[in-house]
Scaffold this motif. Structure first.
Motif, PDB file in Angstrom:
ATOM      1  N   ALA A   1       0.827  -1.212   0.000  1.00  0.00           N
ATOM      2  CA  ALA A   1       0.000   0.000   0.000  1.00  0.00           C
ATOM      3  C   ALA A   1       0.857   1.256   0.000  1.00  0.00           C
ATOM      4  O   ALA A   1       1.936   1.285   0.601  1.00  0.00           O
ATOM      5  CB  ALA A   1      -0.932   0.008   1.207  1.00  0.00           C
ATOM      6  N   PRO A   2       0.354   2.316  -0.644  1.00  0.00           N
ATOM      7  CA  PRO A   2       1.056   3.602  -0.575  1.00  0.00           C
ATOM      8  C   PRO A   2       1.101   4.109   0.872  1.00  0.00           C
ATOM      9  O   PRO A   2       0.283   3.728   1.710  1.00  0.00           O
ATOM     10  CB  PRO A   2       0.189   4.523  -1.437  1.00  0.00           C
ATOM     11  N   ASP A   3       2.065   4.980   1.140  1.00  0.00           N
ATOM     12  CA  ASP A   3       2.248   5.513   2.495  1.00  0.00           C
ATOM     13  C   ASP A   3       0.974   6.111   3.072  1.00  0.00           C
ATOM     14  O   ASP A   3       0.647   5.887   4.240  1.00  0.00           O
ATOM     15  CB  ASP A   3       3.352   6.571   2.512  1.00  0.00           C
ATOM     16  N   ALA A   4       0.237   6.857   2.268  1.00  0.00           N
ATOM     17  CA  ALA A   4      -0.985   7.504   2.757  1.00  0.00           C
ATOM     18  C   ALA A   4      -2.014   6.474   3.203  1.00  0.00           C
ATOM     19  O   ALA A   4      -2.688   6.654   4.224  1.00  0.00           O
ATOM     20  CB  ALA A   4      -1.575   8.412   1.675  1.00  0.00           C
ATOM     21  N   VAL A   5      -2.134   5.391   2.466  1.00  0.00           N
ATOM     22  CA  VAL A   5      -3.088   4.335   2.822  1.00  0.00           C
ATOM     23  C   VAL A   5      -2.635   3.654   4.109  1.00  0.00           C
ATOM     24  O   VAL A   5      -3.446   3.428   5.021  1.00  0.00           O
ATOM     25  CB  VAL A   5      -3.237   3.310   1.672  1.00  0.00           C
TER      26      VAL A   5
END
Length: 106
Positions: free
Chosen positions: A90-94
């Motif tokens: 997952a991307p950092d924001a997720v």
């Protein structure tokens, strides 16, 4: 990893008993008869079966209890696998959002 002879000696069980439990599908070693390999999880399961028998759990109830315990372990493993998948993909924001949500649930 261990074979049936070593397992039998270390746990004080007859090989015939272990064969029977495999036939009943209470145990699922790797390999084929005569060449079975038992992992640590198999040893733990054998110890559990021995304990359940000491509690007078009958043979008809044993597969039900073992199945329920297997389901419980699988259910407990799922969040760990999900967390690992999120951390790896997952991307950092997720990931940050999920961590925040989980922190409020605790």
């Amino acid at each position: 990893m261990t074979d049936i002879q070593a397992l039998s000696r270390s746990l004080g069980l007859a090989e015939a008993e272990i064969h029977r439990w495999v036939a009943l599908r209470w145990l699922r070693p790797e390999g084929t008869p005569g060449g079975w390999v038992f992992q640590e999880v198999d040893v733990a399961r054998i110890r559990l079966i021995v304990e359940l028998r000491a509690l007078d759990l009958d043979e008809e109830a044993m597969p039900v209890v073992l199945s329920l315990l297997d389901q419980l372990h699988a259910t407990r493993r799922q969040p760990r696998l999900l967390r690992q998948a999120v951390e790896e993909t997952a991307p950092d924001a997720v990931r940050d959002r999920l961590r925040a949500l989980l922190a409020t649930e605790g």
